[in-house]
Motif scaffolding. Sequence first.
Motif: not given
Length: 313
Positions: A32-38
């Motif tokens: 459940d890793a956030p991707l927006a920052k990437l």
Amino acid sequence: MNDTGRAPTAEVEGAVAAPVPIEGIRGKLTRDAPLAKLVWFKSGGHADWLFEPADLDDLRDFLARLDGQLPVMALGLGSNMIIRDGGVPGVVIKLGKAFAKVEVRDDHVIACGAGAHGILVSSTARDAGVAGLEFLRGIPGTVGGFVRMNGGAYGKETADILIDCDVVMPDGAFLTLPVTDLRYSYRHSALPDGATVVAARFQGASGDPAAIGAEMDRIAQAREQSQPIRTKTGGSTFKNPEGHKAWQLVDAAGCRGLKMGGAQVSEKHTNFMINTGDATSADIEGLGEEVKHRVYAHFGVELEWEIQRVGRP
């Protein structure tokens, strides 16, 4: 090895159980890793799983254990991508420093890891007196993305310089594909779904480092002056239709500055969309679809997305 004499096992964050046995896997696995920052738009949902391999062998081992049971997607700089708000199913692969090396070989060949940034590749070539790769200075991305999408700018594209590339398939198989196997067209390749590019070789030519550097500076300046590069953006939104320039069609259809939620068509370059601060990915994608609708209504031209849109709506 750790103090038990065994290879260290992957760090698993946010998970009760990994999708595969992880004994001996050395990379970082996050549930459940956030991707927006990437990604450059700074919007979008989470990955079911994010895997950051320690090196090539680690990636191959992990994918071999996965054996095609889940979808796999590689993520580079995320500079030309919309991650939808519902997130990305399966496993997202993020390559780190082990895949970012650039090496000069005989006959003006530049060998690159797929995680190497375009500016590093072009700068390394410049310092070695290798011409022909200057255009990579103008593309905000990594070698893996260039290979997959036939990245290009300022009159050249990846198909012009690629010799071959190494990929790891979703089952862990390692393949070297010559450029002809990729069947390149404008911003498109025939790279198989789920294949992760891990390295590539580019063919350059002998050149003067000063002249190469001057061309790179010209490209950097042109990009600074014409594109909203200091905003949350996603690069060129639409491919140029045959006989047209996408930005001119968007502008002539009255879409300069058009807004939807927190998303806006750039005032500076109308083939760019920007996140003004709190845009959702649905705002951004919806704005793009509205632009497409207006251009078609005015000119009968169907714009085609250049930005990748991935994940669940």
